[in-house]
Design an enzyme around this catalytic site. Structure first.
Site, PDB file in Angstrom:
ATOM      1  NE  ARG A   1     -62.732  22.325  -0.002  1.00 21.51           N
ATOM      2  CZ  ARG A   1     -63.699  22.915   0.614  1.00 21.51           C
ATOM      3  NH1 ARG A   1     -64.512  23.714  -0.040  1.00 21.51           N
ATOM      4  NH2 ARG A   1     -63.914  22.718   1.895  1.00 21.51           N
TER       5      ARG A   1
ATOM      6  CE  LYS B   1     -60.282  24.876   2.328  1.00 25.17           C
ATOM      7  NZ  LYS B   1     -60.200  24.828   3.798  1.00 25.17           N
TER       8      LYS B   1
ATOM      9  CG  ASP C   1     -67.804  21.665  -6.116  1.00 25.96           C
ATOM     10  OD1 ASP C   1     -66.926  21.641  -5.230  1.00 25.96           O
ATOM     11  OD2 ASP C   1     -68.821  22.394  -6.056  1.00 25.96           O
TER      12      ASP C   1
ATOM     13  NE  ARG D   1     -53.785  18.983   4.595  1.00 30.74           N
ATOM     14  CZ  ARG D   1     -54.862  19.744   4.829  1.00 30.74           C
ATOM     15  NH1 ARG D   1     -55.747  19.353   5.733  1.00 30.74           N
ATOM     16  NH2 ARG D   1     -55.060  20.846   4.160  1.00 30.74           N
TER      17      ARG D   1
ATOM     18  CG  ASP E   1     -58.438  14.705   7.118  1.00 26.12           C
ATOM     19  OD1 ASP E   1     -59.004  14.150   8.080  1.00 26.12           O
ATOM     20  OD2 ASP E   1     -59.043  15.434   6.315  1.00 26.12           O
ATOM     21  CG  ASN E   2     -59.195  18.783   8.759  1.00 29.72           C
ATOM     22  OD1 ASN E   2     -58.748  18.737   7.616  1.00 29.72           O
ATOM     23  ND2 ASN E   2     -60.490  18.756   9.009  1.00 29.72           N
TER      24      ASN E   2
ATOM     25  CG  ASP F   1     -58.255  21.898   6.300  1.00 25.37           C
ATOM     26  OD1 ASP F   1     -57.627  22.694   5.574  1.00 25.37           O
ATOM     27  OD2 ASP F   1     -58.459  20.722   5.995  1.00 25.37           O
TER      28      ASP F   1
HETATM   29  P1  AMP Z   1     -62.447  18.860   5.036  1.00 23.41           P
HETATM   30  O1  AMP Z   1     -63.679  18.327   5.707  1.00 23.41           O
HETATM   31  O2  AMP Z   1     -62.591  20.237   4.473  1.00 23.41           O
HETATM   32  O3  AMP Z   1     -61.238  18.715   5.878  1.00 23.41           O
HETATM   33  O4  AMP Z   1     -62.212  17.931   3.730  1.00 23.41           O
HETATM   34  C1  AMP Z   1     -62.057  16.550   3.788  1.00 23.41           C
HETATM   35  C2  AMP Z   1     -61.645  16.024   2.439  1.00 23.41           C
HETATM   36  O5  AMP Z   1     -62.640  16.321   1.471  1.00 23.41           O
HETATM   37  C3  AMP Z   1     -60.351  16.602   1.895  1.00 23.41           C
HETATM   38  O6  AMP Z   1     -59.711  15.599   1.145  1.00 23.41           O
HETATM   39  C4  AMP Z   1     -60.840  17.714   0.998  1.00 23.41           C
HETATM   40  O7  AMP Z   1     -59.915  18.023  -0.011  1.00 23.41           O
HETATM   41  C5  AMP Z   1     -62.095  17.096   0.413  1.00 23.41           C
HETATM   42  N1  AMP Z   1     -63.081  18.110  -0.004  1.00 23.41           N
HETATM   43  C6  AMP Z   1     -63.840  18.893   0.779  1.00 23.41           C
HETATM   44  N2  AMP Z   1     -64.648  19.671   0.030  1.00 23.41           N
HETATM   45  C7  AMP Z   1     -64.383  19.377  -1.265  1.00 23.41           C
HETATM   46  C8  AMP Z   1     -64.883  19.837  -2.525  1.00 23.41           C
HETATM   47  N3  AMP Z   1     -65.830  20.772  -2.596  1.00 23.41           N
HETATM   48  N4  AMP Z   1     -64.375  19.288  -3.632  1.00 23.41           N
HETATM   49  C9  AMP Z   1     -63.424  18.340  -3.589  1.00 23.41           C
HETATM   50  N5  AMP Z   1     -62.915  17.866  -2.441  1.00 23.41           N
HETATM   51  C10 AMP Z   1     -63.386  18.369  -1.288  1.00 23.41           C
HETATM   52 MG    MG Z   2     -59.420  19.125   5.548  1.00 19.93          MG
END
Ligand code: AMP
Ligand code: MG
Length: 509
Positions: A103, A125, A137, A195, A269-270, A279
């Site tokens: 996203r 973002k 989404d 990352r 990944d963070n 993140d």
């Molecule tokens: P995060 O937990 O925010 O580090 O996200 C982990 C993974 O999920 C990453 O690849 C993000 O891009 C993806 N992600 C998190 N929220 C969404 C969202 N609402 N739509 C699409 N991808 C998401």
């Molecule tokens: Mg992330």
């Protein structure tokens, strides 16, 4: 300073200068070109004047409707060729396979306003789905976007390595989470948003050429000293890179632990290859000091509890080390590079805690484990934990006590006065040994009065959700100079209200 919802009559032009050799030049194995998905009725809620100035972005442009549209992804910045990048990673200790910018849509790499050699990647973002969205989404809700915007800029003001936030725009478009919320977009900025997970991705697929290409790019652009560090690191610039990342990560963790910041989702990944805090999800600044504090409602095992963070960073460096190992070749060199983390963390943490206590810096190359201040810090943290003393207020009052030589207001924070008196005595003995009074000025500059506590974020989120972004901007202004007194907002430096304990922050954003 801030845009109104009505479009300005004459939008100010701004012609961004893009870096020609940015991440996108790596090629299609690393990214997918795509367009952001527009959001209706985009409005600029706030921006960072400080970052805008650094990037050479005219204030008049930021106040224009064109800026609100472009920073939401409804129109493209001139010359931008947007894309989403692919990465993988370990989530909660388990290999999660391919993730990627689900996203976050990169607009490109902007040249710094004053130093054209330095670039700033700009990323939206919440700008819509990408091939890496999986079941998501592609959106971000206003609530979490406010937290990301405020915390990025607050961390920067605290001197903590972090990605930055240029702008926060909002739209009334519905976004479905546990309940219906509304959409927002943060324009995130950093010299690089690469990352650990980008490296893990190509290593896991045995794409050696891409892995090497990525490592060479990161060395050439961000760690040029590693290119010639071969002889010290047994022939491998890649071992030198791993060591340099370990040291930057240690630096970042030392800051987190010293200020009382809990990240909440330290998945690999963070983790930024530049050692930047990245993140902002379920993060929290501690209220009462508690090493076992878990700020992420979804973290049922407490993997990312406050006191676990330094160890988890080391674990993540092992993931990075595993990914870089095929390039390094020698196991000993890989392990040695990762091991640089531990002593570097201890030294950096000790140095920060000495500043917080108003003690002079240790001489270079001295062994902090033999330093008597290390024991005094350890005893203090134990005492703060056993009494769950408010972390930020403790340090503010200790700074004030150093200036006034009266420790009564600090003692008031403890139930067990004799335990406090015992610690105070050891602190004063230490000062005597060093032959110095605590440096009250240094303490005032090292102990913030204002941090983005959950309840402060919650208050401005509720106001913004109800249509009033003024409290958000006020809080942003206070957090931009967190060591100052800000008498008009002294309540924001006070104890959290009882309801703060019931705020539940999860990965949902
Ligand atoms: P995060 O937990 O925010 O580090 O996200 C982990 C993974 O999920 C990453 O690849 C993000 O891009 C993806 N992600 C998190 N929220 C969404 C969202 N609402 N739509 C699409 N991808 C998401
Ligand atoms: Mg992330």
């Amino acid at each position: 300073m801030h845009a109104s919802s009505s479009p300005s009559a004459v939008p100010s032009a701004w012609q961004p200068s893009w870096h020609s050799n940015g991440f996108a030049s790596l090629g299609p194995a690393f990214l997918t070109r795509l367009q952001p998905t527009p959001l209706p009725q985009a409005q600029l809620l706030t921006h960072s004047p400080d970052l805008a100035a650094q990037l050479g972005i005219p204030a008049a442009w930021l106040a224009s409707d064109a800026a609100a549209q472009m920073l939401t992804g409804n129109q493209l910045l001139p010359g931008s060729q947007p894309y989403a990048s692919v990465y993988s990673g370990h989530q909660f200790g388990v290999w999660a396979g391919q993730l990627g910018d689900g996203r976050a849509i990169m607009l490109g790499e902007l040249q710094d306003g004053s130093d054209p050699a330095q670039g700033w990647e700009l990323q939206l973002k919440g700008a819509g789905p990408t091939p890496y969205s999986r079941r998501g989404d592609g959106r971000a809700v206003l609530r979490s976007s406010i937290r990301e915007f405020l915390c990025s800029e607050a961390m920067h003001a605290l001197g903590i390595p972090t990605t930055r936030a240029l702008s926060l725009t909002s739209s009334p478009a519905p976004v479905y989470r546990e309940e219906v919320e509304t959409a927002a977009v943060v324009c995130r900025a950093a010299p690089s948003l690469i990352r650990f997970g980008h490296f893990e991705h190509f290593a896991a697929r045995d794409q050696q050429a891409e892995l090497r290409q990525l490592a060479d790019y990161v060395i050439d652009r961000y760690y040029p000293d590693c290119r010639n560090a071969g002889t010290q690191s047994r022939g491998s610039p890649y071992a030198a890179l791993l060591r340099a990342v370990a040291e930057r990560t240690a630096e970042m963790l030392a800051h987190w632990q010293a200020v009382g910041f809990c990240h909440g989702v330290m998945n690999s990944d963070n983790m930024s290859i530049l050692g930047l805090t990245i993140d902002y999800g379920p993060f929290q600044f501690l209220d009462g000091f508690n090493p076992g504090h878990i700020c992420n409602h979804s973290d049922t095992q407490g993997r990312y509890a406050f006191g676990q963070q330094p160890q988890i960073a080391y674990w993540n460096l092992f993931c990075l080390g595993q990914a870089l190992h095929p390039l390094i070749g020698e196991e000993d060199a890989t392990v040695a590079a990762i091991e640089a983390y531990r002593p570097h963390f201890s030294q950096a943490f000790a140095a920060l805690m000495r500043r917080k206590l108003g003690l002079p810096a240790l001489a270079a190359n001295s062994d902090e484990s033999a330093d008597p201040a290390t024991a005094v810090v350890g005893q203090l943290l134990q005492l703060l934990a056993s009494e769950r003393v408010d972390y930020t207020i403790f340090w503010t009052r200790l700074s004030e006590a150093a200036a006034s030589a009266s420790y009564d207001a600090v003692q008031d924070l403890f139930v067990d006065h004799s335990a406090w008196q015992r610690w105070l005595l050891s602190y004063q003995e230490l000062l005597q040994r060093l032959g110095a009074a605590p440096d009250a000025d240094l303490m005032q500059k090292s102990n913030p009065r204002f941090v983005l506590r959950n309840h402060l974020g919650e208050q401005v989120i509720r106001a913004a959700q109800a249509g009033d972004a003024q409290p958000l901007r006020q809080l942003q202004t206070v957090l931009a100079t967190p060591y100052d007194a800000h008498p008009a907002h002294s309540d924001w430096a006070g104890f959290p209200p009882d309801w703060a304990a019931s705020i539940s922050i999860s990965c949902s954003s």
